[in-house]
Design a protein around this motif. Structure first.
Motif, PDB file in Angstrom:
ATOM      1  N   TYR A  12       0.820  -1.211   0.000  1.00  0.00           N
ATOM      2  CA  TYR A  12       0.000   0.000   0.000  1.00  0.00           C
ATOM      3  C   TYR A  12       0.854   1.261   0.000  1.00  0.00           C
ATOM      4  O   TYR A  12       0.609   2.190  -0.774  1.00  0.00           O
ATOM      5  CB  TYR A  12      -0.908  -0.027   1.239  1.00  0.00           C
ATOM      6  N   ASP A  19      -0.128   7.765   0.814  1.00  0.00           N
ATOM      7  CA  ASP A  19      -0.408   9.101   1.336  1.00  0.00           C
ATOM      8  C   ASP A  19       0.427  10.203   0.692  1.00  0.00           C
ATOM      9  O   ASP A  19       0.089  11.379   0.808  1.00  0.00           O
ATOM     10  CB  ASP A  19      -0.194   9.117   2.853  1.00  0.00           C
ATOM     11  N   LEU A  28      -9.064  10.521   0.887  1.00  0.00           N
ATOM     12  CA  LEU A  28      -9.410   9.896   2.170  1.00  0.00           C
ATOM     13  C   LEU A  28     -10.654  10.546   2.773  1.00  0.00           C
ATOM     14  O   LEU A  28     -11.472   9.879   3.408  1.00  0.00           O
ATOM     15  CB  LEU A  28      -8.232   9.999   3.146  1.00  0.00           C
ATOM     16  N   LEU A  31     -13.661   9.094   1.298  1.00  0.00           N
ATOM     17  CA  LEU A  31     -13.913   7.783   1.933  1.00  0.00           C
ATOM     18  C   LEU A  31     -14.622   7.983   3.270  1.00  0.00           C
ATOM     19  O   LEU A  31     -15.597   7.285   3.588  1.00  0.00           O
ATOM     20  CB  LEU A  31     -12.571   7.069   2.107  1.00  0.00           C
ATOM     21  N   GLY A  58      -4.632   2.141  11.350  1.00  0.00           N
ATOM     22  CA  GLY A  58      -4.629   2.690   9.990  1.00  0.00           C
ATOM     23  C   GLY A  58      -5.650   3.794   9.851  1.00  0.00           C
ATOM     24  O   GLY A  58      -6.489   3.792   8.938  1.00  0.00           O
ATOM     25  N   GLY A  60      -5.826   6.831   8.896  1.00  0.00           N
ATOM     26  CA  GLY A  60      -5.951   7.664   7.696  1.00  0.00           C
ATOM     27  C   GLY A  60      -5.989   9.144   8.004  1.00  0.00           C
ATOM     28  O   GLY A  60      -5.054   9.713   8.550  1.00  0.00           O
ATOM     29  N   ASP A  81      -1.175   4.842  12.424  1.00  0.00           N
ATOM     30  CA  ASP A  81      -1.044   4.705  10.972  1.00  0.00           C
ATOM     31  C   ASP A  81       0.438   4.515  10.680  1.00  0.00           C
ATOM     32  O   ASP A  81       1.300   4.955  11.452  1.00  0.00           O
ATOM     33  CB  ASP A  81      -1.571   5.932  10.217  1.00  0.00           C
ATOM     34  N   ILE A  82       0.717   3.893   9.553  1.00  0.00           N
ATOM     35  CA  ILE A  82       2.108   3.777   9.123  1.00  0.00           C
ATOM     36  C   ILE A  82       2.629   5.144   8.674  1.00  0.00           C
ATOM     37  O   ILE A  82       3.819   5.401   8.691  1.00  0.00           O
ATOM     38  CB  ILE A  82       2.217   2.707   8.012  1.00  0.00           C
ATOM     39  N   HIS A  98       2.662   3.309  13.664  1.00  0.00           N
ATOM     40  CA  HIS A  98       2.583   1.871  13.979  1.00  0.00           C
ATOM     41  C   HIS A  98       2.287   1.142  12.677  1.00  0.00           C
ATOM     42  O   HIS A  98       1.336   1.488  11.967  1.00  0.00           O
ATOM     43  CB  HIS A  98       1.458   1.664  15.001  1.00  0.00           C
ATOM     44  N   ASN A  99       3.132   0.156  12.373  1.00  0.00           N
ATOM     45  CA  ASN A  99       2.901  -0.686  11.201  1.00  0.00           C
ATOM     46  C   ASN A  99       2.236  -1.962  11.690  1.00  0.00           C
ATOM     47  O   ASN A  99       2.874  -2.777  12.357  1.00  0.00           O
ATOM     48  CB  ASN A  99       4.240  -0.989  10.514  1.00  0.00           C
ATOM     49  N   VAL A 100       0.976  -2.140  11.359  1.00  0.00           N
ATOM     50  CA  VAL A 100       0.221  -3.253  11.942  1.00  0.00           C
ATOM     51  C   VAL A 100       0.732  -4.612  11.449  1.00  0.00           C
ATOM     52  O   VAL A 100       0.489  -5.636  12.071  1.00  0.00           O
ATOM     53  CB  VAL A 100      -1.290  -3.072  11.662  1.00  0.00           C
ATOM     54  N   ARG A 116     -10.631   0.010   9.505  1.00  0.00           N
ATOM     55  CA  ARG A 116     -11.546   0.217   8.370  1.00  0.00           C
ATOM     56  C   ARG A 116     -10.751   0.445   7.100  1.00  0.00           C
ATOM     57  O   ARG A 116      -9.803   1.264   7.099  1.00  0.00           O
ATOM     58  CB  ARG A 116     -12.455   1.413   8.650  1.00  0.00           C
ATOM     59  N   ALA A 117     -11.119  -0.230   6.041  1.00  0.00           N
ATOM     60  CA  ALA A 117     -10.485  -0.045   4.720  1.00  0.00           C
ATOM     61  C   ALA A 117      -8.973  -0.190   4.819  1.00  0.00           C
ATOM     62  O   ALA A 117      -8.233   0.534   4.165  1.00  0.00           O
ATOM     63  CB  ALA A 117     -10.871   1.312   4.122  1.00  0.00           C
ATOM     64  N   LEU A 118      -8.531  -1.102   5.646  1.00  0.00           N
ATOM     65  CA  LEU A 118      -7.103  -1.332   5.872  1.00  0.00           C
ATOM     66  C   LEU A 118      -6.726  -2.764   5.515  1.00  0.00           C
ATOM     67  O   LEU A 118      -5.834  -2.987   4.686  1.00  0.00           O
ATOM     68  CB  LEU A 118      -6.767  -1.045   7.349  1.00  0.00           C
TER      69      LEU A 118
HETATM   70  C1  LIG Z   1      -7.777   3.409   2.694  1.00  0.00           C
HETATM   71  S1  LIG Z   1      -7.002   4.229   4.029  1.00  0.00           S
HETATM   72  C2  LIG Z   1      -8.276   4.090   5.286  1.00  0.00           C
HETATM   73  C3  LIG Z   1      -8.105   5.115   6.387  1.00  0.00           C
HETATM   74  C4  LIG Z   1      -9.114   5.015   7.544  1.00  0.00           C
HETATM   75  N1  LIG Z   1      -9.051   3.736   8.206  1.00  0.00           N
HETATM   76  C5  LIG Z   1     -10.526   5.291   7.096  1.00  0.00           C
HETATM   77  O1  LIG Z   1     -11.278   4.328   6.877  1.00  0.00           O
HETATM   78  O2  LIG Z   1     -10.898   6.464   6.979  1.00  0.00           O
HETATM   79  C6  LIG Z   1      -5.789   3.065   4.592  1.00  0.00           C
HETATM   80  C7  LIG Z   1      -4.848   3.625   5.646  1.00  0.00           C
HETATM   81  O3  LIG Z   1      -4.050   2.551   6.135  1.00  0.00           O
HETATM   82  C8  LIG Z   1      -2.722   3.000   6.299  1.00  0.00           C
HETATM   83  N2  LIG Z   1      -1.827   1.834   6.247  1.00  0.00           N
HETATM   84  C9  LIG Z   1      -1.419   1.152   5.146  1.00  0.00           C
HETATM   85  N3  LIG Z   1      -0.609   0.136   5.511  1.00  0.00           N
HETATM   86  C10 LIG Z   1      -0.524   0.163   6.873  1.00  0.00           C
HETATM   87  C11 LIG Z   1       0.150  -0.629   7.836  1.00  0.00           C
HETATM   88  N4  LIG Z   1       0.899  -1.671   7.465  1.00  0.00           N
HETATM   89  N5  LIG Z   1       0.017  -0.317   9.150  1.00  0.00           N
HETATM   90  C12 LIG Z   1      -0.746   0.737   9.524  1.00  0.00           C
HETATM   91  N6  LIG Z   1      -1.402   1.539   8.664  1.00  0.00           N
HETATM   92  C13 LIG Z   1      -1.295   1.253   7.340  1.00  0.00           C
HETATM   93  C14 LIG Z   1      -2.515   3.992   5.179  1.00  0.00           C
HETATM   94  O4  LIG Z   1      -1.438   4.868   5.450  1.00  0.00           O
HETATM   95  C15 LIG Z   1      -3.876   4.688   5.133  1.00  0.00           C
HETATM   96  O5  LIG Z   1      -3.915   5.797   5.981  1.00  0.00           O
END
Ligand SMILES: C[S@@+](CC[C@H](N)C(=O)[O-])C[C@H]1O[C@@H](n2cnc3c(N)ncnc32)[C@H](O)[C@@H]1O
Length: 265
Positions: A12, A19, A28, A31, A58, A60, A81-82, A98-100, A116-118
């Motif tokens: 991503y 981002d 975002l 979304l 995550g 966003g 979020d990453i 934080h990288n999940v 959500r959406a992650l």
């Molecule tokens: C599609 S956006 C959704 C944002 C938010 N959850 C929402 O629904 O409004 C995905 C988010 O996940 C974050 N993301 C992507 N990979 C990630 C990871 N490995 N760990 C944490 N966050 C991550 C991105 O930086 C982005 O902000």
């Protein structure tokens, strides 16, 4: 479609959805406008303790984390979020890089873990769900919300079907996304022993000037250069899709947001 993507390391944060792209914050926010109403309804159903500890993975641009801190003024809301560049100036939340996929939390840290959406975009999504459940205190809720693009493949419109399939192929190959993973979310929670599992869905359409329509259009526009570069679509097809969406006679199903929740004993 057998086109393969040349990106050496899919993911991503290196993709056309990441981002660093101009317009990402606005995308975002589309979304958030599309999905926040369902997320709010889901949280209203949960029975939470006083002063709950809530984790939004995550997060966003942070609208949901901000809403949670207002809805539960005694809560501790941690937004991770990453890439935390958009998680600024939101009162009442703790922000953490934080990288999940690679980073953990201590067991039994939270009353709610939400994403959500992650997870649809992360290839180790199944392991993350399992780990996230361990971060919950007894009685805590795991709330997973994700997008399914299944509805867009059921269209009888050949152009929309081609654009939808191209988008799904791009997401799969360049990021590792599974845009149908959400369809079985309640089962994924039950499989991990969660109880009181529930779910709700939001049907998102295009061509109707709805928030979902704006999100779909913003994402397709941001994907445009990658779709062209990989030969998944032509500029003429992208232009025709813009025209079709603007046609007052056109509207069609595009996506489903699936929200599922379950409680750990
Ligand atoms: C599609 S956006 C959704 C944002 C938010 N959850 C929402 O629904 O409004 C995905 C988010 O996940 C974050 N993301 C992507 N990979 C990630 C990871 N490995 N760990 C944490 N966050 C991550 C991105 O930086 C982005 O902000």
């Amino acid at each position: 479609m057998t086109t393969s993507v040349s990106t050496e390391q899919p993911g991503y944060t290196r993709s056309y959805l990441a981002d660093q792209h101009a317009g990402q914050l606005a995308r975002l926010q589309t979304l958030e406008r599309a999905f926040d109403p369902l997320s709010h309804k889901v949280f209203e159903r949960l029975d939470l303790p006083d002063a709950p500890a809530i984790l939004d993975l995550g997060a966003g641009a942070g609208s949901l984390a901000g809403w949670l801190s207002q809805r539960y003024p005694d809560a501790t809301v941690t937004a991770t979020d990453i890439d935390t560049r958009f998680l600024v100036d939101i009162p009442g939340i703790k922000v953490m890089t934080h990288n999940v996929t690679t980073d953990d939390f201590p067991a039994a840290s939270f009353d709610v873990v939400h994403a959500r959406a992650l997870l649809c975009h992360l290839t180790d999504r199944e392991e993350i769900v399992t780990r996230a459940a361990t971060w919950l205190r007894p009685g805590g809720w795991l709330v997973i919300e994700d997008v399914s693009l299944q509805p867009s493949l059921r269209t009888t419109n050949p152009l929309l079907r081609k654009v939808a399939q191209a988008g799904i192929t791009l997401l799969e190959q360049s990021i590792g996304s599974d845009m149908f993973w959400a369809d079985r979310l309640p089962d994924r929670l039950r499989d991990r022993g969660l109880v009181n599992v529930g779910h709700r869905t939001l049907e998102g359409r295009i061509g109707d000037n709805s928030p979902a329509d704006a999100f779909w259009a913003a994402t397709t526009a941001q994907a445009g250069p990658a779709l062209l570069e990989l030969g998944l679509l032509t500029q003429a097809e992208l232009d025709a899709m813009v025209m079709l969406r603007a046609d007052p006679a056109f509207t069609d199903a595009a996506l489903t947001l699936v929200s599922a929740w379950g409680q750990i004993l």
